[in-house]
Design an enzyme around this catalytic site. Sequence first.
Site, PDB file in Angstrom:
ATOM      1  N   CYS A 146      -1.358 -30.347  13.457  1.00 10.66           N
ATOM      2  CA  CYS A 146      -2.017 -29.045  13.288  1.00 10.66           C
ATOM      3  C   CYS A 146      -3.532 -29.153  13.215  1.00 10.66           C
ATOM      4  CB  CYS A 146      -1.560 -28.374  11.989  1.00 10.66           C
ATOM      5  SG  CYS A 146       0.168 -28.530  11.659  1.00 10.66           S
TER       6      CYS A 146
ATOM      7  N   HIS B  22       7.051 -24.151  12.190  1.00  8.29           N
ATOM      8  CA  HIS B  22       6.901 -24.299  13.650  1.00  8.29           C
ATOM      9  C   HIS B  22       7.896 -25.305  14.221  1.00  8.29           C
ATOM     10  CE1 HIS B  22       2.435 -23.136  13.003  1.00  8.29           C
ATOM     11  NE2 HIS B  22       3.019 -22.136  13.623  1.00  8.29           N
TER      12      HIS B  22
HETATM   13  C1  CIR Z   1      -0.318 -21.102   8.587  1.00  9.38           C
HETATM   14  O1  CIR Z   1       0.578 -20.660   7.869  1.00  9.38           O
HETATM   15  O2  CIR Z   1      -0.604 -20.604   9.664  1.00  9.38           O
HETATM   16  C2  CIR Z   1      -1.083 -22.309   8.098  1.00  9.38           C
HETATM   17  N1  CIR Z   1      -1.181 -22.273   6.691  1.00  9.38           N
HETATM   18  C3  CIR Z   1      -0.403 -23.595   8.538  1.00  9.38           C
HETATM   19  C4  CIR Z   1      -0.476 -23.808  10.004  1.00  9.38           C
HETATM   20  C5  CIR Z   1       0.057 -25.144  10.404  1.00  9.38           C
HETATM   21  N2  CIR Z   1      -0.106 -25.361  11.773  1.00  9.38           N
HETATM   22  C6  CIR Z   1       0.724 -26.055  12.536  1.00  9.38           C
HETATM   23  O3  CIR Z   1       1.784 -26.451  12.093  1.00  9.38           O
HETATM   24  N3  CIR Z   1       0.416 -26.208  13.822  1.00  9.38           N
END
Ligand code: CIR
Length: 262
Positions: free
Chosen positions: A254, A167
Amino acid sequence: MTEPINKHTNSSLALVREPGISFTAALSSHADKNQIDHARAFRQHRGYVRALEEAGMEILSLPPLDDFPDSTFVEDTAVILKERALICRLKENSRQGETDFISEEIGKHRPLKFMEPPATLDGGDVLDTGKILFAGLSGRTNPDGIDALRELSLKPVVPVRVLKGLHLKSAVSYLGNDLVVLNPLRIDPEPFQHFKKSEVSENESYAANCLRVGETVIMAAGFPAVEGKIKAEGFKVLTVEMTEFEKADGGVTCLSLIFPGE
Ligand code: CIR
């Protein structure tokens, strides 16, 4: 003296969700993705919540959702602005149902707008710098997703190409007073040309994702160069153990959804 990022620092609200037992099956590109220890993740999540509280946040803690391994990463499900909220359309099939569970909670605090296909956007791709919203064009967020954000926001929305990593906010954080913490190898740094930059090198890239709450910055433990730079900017730093979330490609932002201005 830095500008107040949360006007009422002592009563800002953060929504979090404990990792469920299925968290070990979270999506990940990390080499150690099969080594996630749920018990340790649970303890680390507790430590993260304590840090938010110490920094002055009020916590709204939601129960685990075992049908959704990634549901502890609540940030991706919505973009909460001062006046309204956008419920995201997540690209990954295994994550799409998460938004049904979060919209009810957010709807108690904000009028909601729901994204429509073909738009996709993860909240981890949206960086609010006060006057401008930056939106990552990433593997998860498409131009239609950024348009949906534009329709919601009263602020200009500026796209940023994500070159490496999941991201936009995996590689850049905003600390207020026009200061960004940024790894220029992982995103196109050009849109941030008018900002003051604290650069993060590749070997500490994980720490480019950090969270300012009032005069405190919450960041992952184990990244001394980044920690030193943030302290040198005058912030109090709270470090949290994040190893299990790192193995699932998630950072400190996150794990919470913050309601600005509450
Ligand atoms: C994903 O791949 O969607 C999750 N394992 C990690 C999401 C991390 N979220 C973020 O950076 N906002």
